[in-house]
Design an enzyme around this catalytic site. Structure first.
Site, PDB file in Angstrom:
ATOM      1  N   ALA A 175      38.621  -5.137  78.698  1.00  0.00           N
ATOM      2  CA  ALA A 175      37.307  -5.695  78.999  1.00  0.00           C
ATOM      3  C   ALA A 175      36.341  -5.154  77.950  1.00  0.00           C
ATOM      4  CB  ALA A 175      36.880  -5.272  80.395  1.00  0.00           C
TER       5      ALA A 175
ATOM      6  N   GLY B 188      42.063  -4.458  80.556  1.00  0.00           N
ATOM      7  CA  GLY B 188      42.040  -5.861  80.978  1.00  0.00           C
ATOM      8  C   GLY B 188      43.068  -6.717  80.257  1.00  0.00           C
TER       9      GLY B 188
ATOM     10  N   GLU C  68      46.205  -6.165  82.057  1.00  0.00           N
ATOM     11  CA  GLU C  68      46.031  -6.837  83.357  1.00  0.00           C
ATOM     12  C   GLU C  68      46.162  -8.357  83.227  1.00  0.00           C
ATOM     13  OE1 GLU C  68      42.375  -4.646  83.842  1.00  0.00           O
ATOM     14  OE2 GLU C  68      43.127  -3.660  85.643  1.00  0.00           O
TER      15      GLU C  68
ATOM     16  N   GLU D 263      41.600   3.070  81.283  1.00  0.00           N
ATOM     17  CA  GLU D 263      40.299   3.128  81.957  1.00  0.00           C
ATOM     18  C   GLU D 263      39.864   4.528  82.377  1.00  0.00           C
ATOM     19  OE1 GLU D 263      42.619   0.846  82.585  1.00  0.00           O
ATOM     20  OE2 GLU D 263      41.701  -1.131  82.787  1.00  0.00           O
TER      21      GLU D 263
HETATM   22  C1  HXC Z   1      34.604  -3.905  73.041  1.00  0.00           C
HETATM   23  C2  HXC Z   1      36.131  -3.455  71.407  1.00  0.00           C
HETATM   24  C3  HXC Z   1      37.133  -3.175  72.375  1.00  0.00           C
HETATM   25  C4  HXC Z   1      36.754  -3.286  73.745  1.00  0.00           C
HETATM   26  C5  HXC Z   1      37.995  -2.912  70.429  1.00  0.00           C
HETATM   27  N1  HXC Z   1      36.718  -3.293  70.204  1.00  0.00           N
HETATM   28  N2  HXC Z   1      38.276  -2.832  71.730  1.00  0.00           N
HETATM   29  N3  HXC Z   1      34.894  -3.818  71.729  1.00  0.00           N
HETATM   30  N4  HXC Z   1      35.494  -3.640  74.012  1.00  0.00           N
HETATM   31  N5  HXC Z   1      37.627  -3.082  74.754  1.00  0.00           N
HETATM   32  C6  HXC Z   1      36.037  -3.469  68.929  1.00  0.00           C
HETATM   33  C7  HXC Z   1      35.703  -2.150  68.273  1.00  0.00           C
HETATM   34  O1  HXC Z   1      34.510  -1.615  68.826  1.00  0.00           O
HETATM   35  C8  HXC Z   1      35.523  -2.579  66.845  1.00  0.00           C
HETATM   36  O2  HXC Z   1      34.267  -3.199  66.694  1.00  0.00           O
HETATM   37  C9  HXC Z   1      36.589  -3.675  66.683  1.00  0.00           C
HETATM   38  O3  HXC Z   1      36.901  -4.111  68.006  1.00  0.00           O
HETATM   39  C10 HXC Z   1      37.855  -3.132  66.038  1.00  0.00           C
HETATM   40  O4  HXC Z   1      38.293  -2.013  66.783  1.00  0.00           O
HETATM   41  P1  HXC Z   1      38.670  -0.601  66.122  1.00  0.00           P
HETATM   42  O5  HXC Z   1      38.524   0.433  67.178  1.00  0.00           O
HETATM   43  O6  HXC Z   1      37.886  -0.392  64.874  1.00  0.00           O
HETATM   44  O7  HXC Z   1      40.186  -0.839  65.749  1.00  0.00           O
HETATM   45  P2  HXC Z   1      41.374   0.222  65.701  1.00  0.00           P
HETATM   46  O8  HXC Z   1      40.895   1.503  65.061  1.00  0.00           O
HETATM   47  O9  HXC Z   1      42.541  -0.472  65.134  1.00  0.00           O
HETATM   48  O10 HXC Z   1      41.674   0.601  67.239  1.00  0.00           O
HETATM   49  C11 HXC Z   1      42.168  -0.396  68.095  1.00  0.00           C
HETATM   50  C12 HXC Z   1      42.108   0.107  69.565  1.00  0.00           C
HETATM   51  C13 HXC Z   1      40.673   0.586  69.876  1.00  0.00           C
HETATM   52  C14 HXC Z   1      43.112   1.241  69.764  1.00  0.00           C
HETATM   53  C15 HXC Z   1      42.535  -1.077  70.460  1.00  0.00           C
HETATM   54  O11 HXC Z   1      39.740  -0.443  69.490  1.00  0.00           O
HETATM   55  C16 HXC Z   1      40.463   0.857  71.323  1.00  0.00           C
HETATM   56  O12 HXC Z   1      40.850   1.910  71.819  1.00  0.00           O
HETATM   57  N6  HXC Z   1      39.783  -0.047  72.034  1.00  0.00           N
HETATM   58  C17 HXC Z   1      39.449   0.131  73.426  1.00  0.00           C
HETATM   59  C18 HXC Z   1      40.671  -0.042  74.306  1.00  0.00           C
HETATM   60  C19 HXC Z   1      40.330   0.193  75.751  1.00  0.00           C
HETATM   61  O13 HXC Z   1      39.903   1.290  76.132  1.00  0.00           O
HETATM   62  N7  HXC Z   1      40.487  -0.834  76.566  1.00  0.00           N
HETATM   63  C20 HXC Z   1      40.193  -0.783  78.003  1.00  0.00           C
HETATM   64  C21 HXC Z   1      38.766  -1.182  78.251  1.00  0.00           C
HETATM   65  S1  HXC Z   1      38.329  -0.956  79.932  1.00  0.00           S
HETATM   66  P3  HXC Z   1      33.293  -2.841  65.469  1.00  0.00           P
HETATM   67  O14 HXC Z   1      32.052  -3.619  65.778  1.00  0.00           O
HETATM   68  O15 HXC Z   1      33.120  -1.362  65.477  1.00  0.00           O
HETATM   69  O16 HXC Z   1      34.042  -3.338  64.276  1.00  0.00           O
HETATM   70  C22 HXC Z   1      38.952  -2.281  80.705  1.00  0.00           C
HETATM   71  C23 HXC Z   1      38.620  -2.368  82.161  1.00  0.00           C
HETATM   72  C24 HXC Z   1      39.098  -3.636  82.802  1.00  0.00           C
HETATM   73  O17 HXC Z   1      39.638  -3.092  80.168  1.00  0.00           O
HETATM   74  C25 HXC Z   1      38.459  -3.802  84.172  1.00  0.00           C
HETATM   75  C26 HXC Z   1      37.002  -4.017  84.159  1.00  0.00           C
HETATM   76  C27 HXC Z   1      36.400  -4.324  85.499  1.00  0.00           C
END
Ligand code: HXC
Length: 259
Positions: free
Chosen positions: A65, A110, A113, A133
């Site tokens: 998400a 997400g 999921e 999360e």
């Molecule tokens: C918003 C995101 C994102 C996310 C990546 N990006 N994941 N933006 N939400 N979930 C964006 C980054 O900010 C970045 O934007 C661009 O995508 C590229 O990501 P990088 O981090 O630079 O890439 P990399 O170094 O290759 O790392 C990839 C990654 C990392 C390991 C996937 O991005 C990451 O850890 N993302 C978050 C993963 C996560 O925690 N997901 C769960 C979210 S909570 P910019 O603008 O800086 O270029 C969830 C809850 C669900 O899903 C339920 C909700 C109710």
């Protein structure tokens, strides 16, 4: 179908939905979820489709998400955002036709999921799965606490959710989260091959089987076998049953008519 954050293509009996926000690694914001919801409604109404593939554009399936959007939410807004995702994913799970997640890269939070809302998952060697999360100070909120344990058992579900550790495709295969792992170059071809194989079987029989499995999973075994009995019987009301059995007896392959 015209959308900004997803793409839909159709070839014969097979539809393909691609989450397309590659700059944010296809993170699910409200717009993606709204568009996905509308696309799923239209797909459910399309009588020609027999299989749906869900994938992501670029190097990610879905990286979760949208953390930027979630970062400022109040408790009530968080609940609403969770409800939006939960409703859309329940729609994906309940789609009449089978769904295959073609997991081409990150399937985190997400994203994992969404993949779990599909009927099964084929991953590329580059895929990465996890529920990160708790590392963000929240619980999984688009079905992770429920679907993960149903797919891999409580032990691995708790392990993945409490540690927030991501796992590679081979580990996901080992614990039963994915059904097959192929090379990056092979992914589209293999998923398409499986979709064609499903589409070549009796489409009503496939849909009734999905209904039997999904409904049966939620009730006790005596009620579940009654569901099977009823749907098995119903399949004999179709022209496809006659075509399928006639073709077998004549040593051929039926050209199912979805009737
Ligand atoms: C918003 C995101 C994102 C996310 C990546 N990006 N994941 N933006 N939400 N979930 C964006 C980054 O900010 C970045 O934007 C661009 O995508 C590229 O990501 P990088 O981090 O630079 O890439 P990399 O170094 O290759 O790392 C990839 C990654 C990392 C390991 C996937 O991005 C990451 O850890 N993302 C978050 C993963 C996560 O925690 N997901 C769960 C979210 S909570 P910019 O603008 O800086 O270029 C969830 C809850 C669900 O899903 C339920 C909700 C109710």
């Amino acid at each position: 179908m015209e959308f900004e954050t997803i793409k839909f293509t159709k070839e014969g009996f097979v539809g393909k939905l691609t989450i397309s926000r590659p700059k944010a690694l296809n993170a699910l914001n409200s717009q993606v979820l709204d568009e996905l919801s509308s696309a799923i409604d239209q797909i459910n109404d399309d009588k020609d489709l027999r299989v749906l593939i869900i994938t992501g554009e670029g190097r990610s399936f879905v990286a979760g998400a949208d953390i930027r959007e979630m970062s400022t939410l109040s408790a009530l807004e968080g609940k609403e955002f969770g409800n939006k995702g939960l409703s859309v994913f329940r729609k994906v799970e309940s789609l009449k036709i089978p769904t295959i997640a073609a997991v081409n890269g990150f399937a985190l939070g997400g994203g994992c999921e969404l993949a779990m809302s599909c009927d099964f998952r084929i991953a590329s060697e580059k895929a990465l799965f996890g529920q990160p999360e708790t590392g963000l100070g929240i619980t999984p909120g688009f079905g992770g606490t429920q679907r993960l344990q149903r797919l891999v058992g409580q032990g691995y579900a708790k392990y993945l959710i409490y540690t927030a550790e991501n796992i590679k495709a081979d580990k996901a295969l080992q614990i039963g989260l994915v059904q097959e792992v192929v090379s990056v170059d092979e992914l589209d071809k293999r998923v398409d091959e499986l979709a064609q194989k499903i589409a070549s079987n009796g489409p009503i029989a496939v849909r009734l089987s999905k209904e039997a499995i999904n409904t049966g999973a939620q009730v006790d075994i005596d009620s579940a076998i009654k569901v099977e009995e009823y749907l098995f019987g119903l399949s004999f009301s179709t022209e496809d049953q006659k075509l399928g059995m006639k073709a077998f007896l004549e040593k051929g392959k039926a050209d199912f008519q979805n009737k």
